[in-house]
Design an enzyme around this catalytic site. Sequence first.
Site, PDB file in Angstrom:
ATOM      1  N   ALA A  75       0.816  -1.219   0.000  1.00 50.58           N
ATOM      2  CA  ALA A  75       0.000   0.000   0.000  1.00 50.58           C
ATOM      3  C   ALA A  75       0.849   1.269   0.000  1.00 50.58           C
ATOM      4  O   ALA A  75       0.437   2.291  -0.553  1.00 50.58           O
ATOM      5  CB  ALA A  75      -0.959  -0.008   1.188  1.00 50.58           C
ATOM      6  N   THR A  76       2.032   1.229   0.608  1.00 40.62           N
ATOM      7  CA  THR A  76       2.887   2.422   0.596  1.00 40.62           C
ATOM      8  C   THR A  76       3.237   2.796  -0.835  1.00 40.62           C
ATOM      9  O   THR A  76       3.093   3.959  -1.248  1.00 40.62           O
ATOM     10  CB  THR A  76       4.183   2.171   1.402  1.00 40.62           C
ATOM     11  OG1 THR A  76       3.827   1.851   2.742  1.00 40.62           O
ATOM     12  CG2 THR A  76       5.084   3.388   1.388  1.00 40.62           C
ATOM     13  N   ASN A 155      -6.073   3.493  10.194  1.00 42.00           N
ATOM     14  CA  ASN A 155      -5.306   2.361  10.714  1.00 42.00           C
ATOM     15  C   ASN A 155      -5.101   2.393  12.222  1.00 42.00           C
ATOM     16  O   ASN A 155      -4.662   1.412  12.801  1.00 42.00           O
ATOM     17  CB  ASN A 155      -3.950   2.266  10.014  1.00 42.00           C
ATOM     18  CG  ASN A 155      -3.126   3.510  10.205  1.00 42.00           C
ATOM     19  OD1 ASN A 155      -3.508   4.597   9.765  1.00 42.00           O
ATOM     20  ND2 ASN A 155      -2.010   3.386  10.891  1.00 42.00           N
ATOM     21  N   SER A 203      -3.151  -3.880   0.244  1.00 45.49           N
ATOM     22  CA  SER A 203      -1.930  -4.567   0.649  1.00 45.49           C
ATOM     23  C   SER A 203      -2.247  -5.995   1.076  1.00 45.49           C
ATOM     24  O   SER A 203      -3.237  -6.235   1.775  1.00 45.49           O
ATOM     25  CB  SER A 203      -1.309  -3.802   1.823  1.00 45.49           C
ATOM     26  OG  SER A 203      -0.142  -4.451   2.258  1.00 45.49           O
ATOM     27  N   ALA A 204      -1.398  -6.939   0.673  1.00 45.04           N
ATOM     28  CA  ALA A 204      -1.659  -8.353   0.986  1.00 45.04           C
ATOM     29  C   ALA A 204      -1.474  -8.662   2.475  1.00 45.04           C
ATOM     30  O   ALA A 204      -2.225  -9.459   3.043  1.00 45.04           O
ATOM     31  CB  ALA A 204      -0.744  -9.255   0.155  1.00 45.04           C
ATOM     32  N   HIS A 205      -0.483  -8.029   3.112  1.00 47.80           N
ATOM     33  CA  HIS A 205      -0.156  -8.472   4.475  1.00 47.80           C
ATOM     34  C   HIS A 205      -1.132  -7.980   5.541  1.00 47.80           C
ATOM     35  O   HIS A 205      -1.017  -8.337   6.713  1.00 47.80           O
ATOM     36  CB  HIS A 205       1.305  -8.136   4.838  1.00 47.80           C
ATOM     37  CG  HIS A 205       1.575  -6.710   5.221  1.00 47.80           C
ATOM     38  ND1 HIS A 205       1.660  -6.301   6.529  1.00 47.80           N
ATOM     39  CD2 HIS A 205       1.809  -5.620   4.471  1.00 47.80           C
ATOM     40  CE1 HIS A 205       1.939  -5.010   6.551  1.00 47.80           C
ATOM     41  NE2 HIS A 205       2.035  -4.567   5.326  1.00 47.80           N
ATOM     42  N   THR A 244      10.544  -6.846 -12.151  1.00 48.37           N
ATOM     43  CA  THR A 244      10.074  -8.228 -12.200  1.00 48.37           C
ATOM     44  C   THR A 244       9.038  -8.455 -11.113  1.00 48.37           C
ATOM     45  O   THR A 244       9.276  -8.121  -9.953  1.00 48.37           O
ATOM     46  CB  THR A 244      11.264  -9.184 -12.002  1.00 48.37           C
ATOM     47  OG1 THR A 244      12.246  -8.884 -12.993  1.00 48.37           O
ATOM     48  CG2 THR A 244      10.829 -10.627 -12.125  1.00 48.37           C
ATOM     49  N   CYS A 330       4.173   2.293  12.325  1.00 52.62           N
ATOM     50  CA  CYS A 330       4.989   3.132  11.449  1.00 52.62           C
ATOM     51  C   CYS A 330       5.534   4.342  12.169  1.00 52.62           C
ATOM     52  O   CYS A 330       6.521   4.924  11.780  1.00 52.62           O
ATOM     53  CB  CYS A 330       4.147   3.600  10.278  1.00 52.62           C
ATOM     54  SG  CYS A 330       2.801   2.495   9.946  1.00 52.62           S
TER      55      CYS A 330
END
Length: 384
Positions: A75-76, A155, A203-205, A244, A330
């Site tokens: 997301a960042t 968040n 974001s996946a995490h 990649t 963060c």
Amino acid sequence: MSLKFPIYLDYHATTPVDPRVLTAMLPYFSEHFGNAASRTHAFGLRAEAAVSVTRDAVAEALGAEPREIVFTSGATESNNLALLGAARAGRTRGDHVITSSIEHRAVLDPCRALEHEGFWVTYLPPDPFGATSPSAVAAALTDRTILVSLSAANNEIGTLNALREIGRVCRKRGVLFHTDAAQAFGKIPIAVHEAGIDLLSLSAHKICGPKGAGALYVRALNPKVRLEPVLFGGGHERGLRPGTLNVPALVGLGAAVRLALAEREEEETRVRALRDRLEARLLSEIPGAFVNGHRTERLAGNLNIGFPGFRADDLMMGVRDVAVSAGSACTSASPEPSHVLRGIGRSAVEAASSLRFGLGRFTTAEEVEAAAERFVAAARRRNA
Ligand SMILES: *Cc1c(COP(=O)(O)O)cnc(C)c1O
């Protein structure tokens, strides 16, 4: 099941990878290791096929088209691409960006960078619950405004913004609407067309997927959003994000998205009940404890509580086997009180007395009771 320590209640910072997600990822580290951009042989095609399955899953989750999904490292990076990319591409139309003062640093910092480039950024103050009102957005729009960026869910306090109403305000004035949905995606339904969203970061995490994988939704039609790339180095991701692709992590993102969608309602109900239980115990057993954020319009797994007379740091020290957070991960390196809590009108002392509990997929009722007991005991010890 017996309790294991430490107990993890910091799901807003990150989440454990679901074992089913890990299983899906593993073959893509070794057996199917191809580069998704190598279209000339079976190794590359296999990787490309896997990435394409994830692209379909993310698009479907948002009610979007696969070609509107740009894969990133999280997301960042998505926020940086959305904000820097849309502002720079829109420079000929205007130079004004609107956001809120309680956004994640991954939105605020790119906004600061835009200010250095000569853009003018308005940081709207939220209401006392942490929501930015659509009418405040409407009042801040000018003829020079090109972009509005507001999170789907905060968040720290979990407060949800009224995306649909904000989207409508932006749409009416022809202004792009970006939302940082890192916390909300997979937990509340978000349909980009209904909500008038032009750009969305995920974001996946944060949804039991791996770290280092995410996506940016970029609207392709009505309007077609133009972005200037931030990174250069190849034609990947329609020229918007060279490099990649992290195929195993993107396979994990796809698996995480499918699970989050399939289990969302059931999980939300379960997690909300656990959160409500934790909230009720802390509020009733620790005198003066108060909730930061909105009581209903918030993420089911979020609980941000202030403990008057205590410093959150001291409380955490007293409860070392429960992982929670004071402020966000963060910013917890810096000693300043949370800009989110200050932003909703809490005093510096109130902010410094507040702790964020984040519950999620693997949180159990036993863990919640044990955590409540420990925090109540720590508060009583300090008061004794
Ligand atoms: C976690 C988070 C981010 C950062 O996401 P990464 O994938 O870790 O870069 C950005 N915004 C919000 C609201 C978050 O919760």
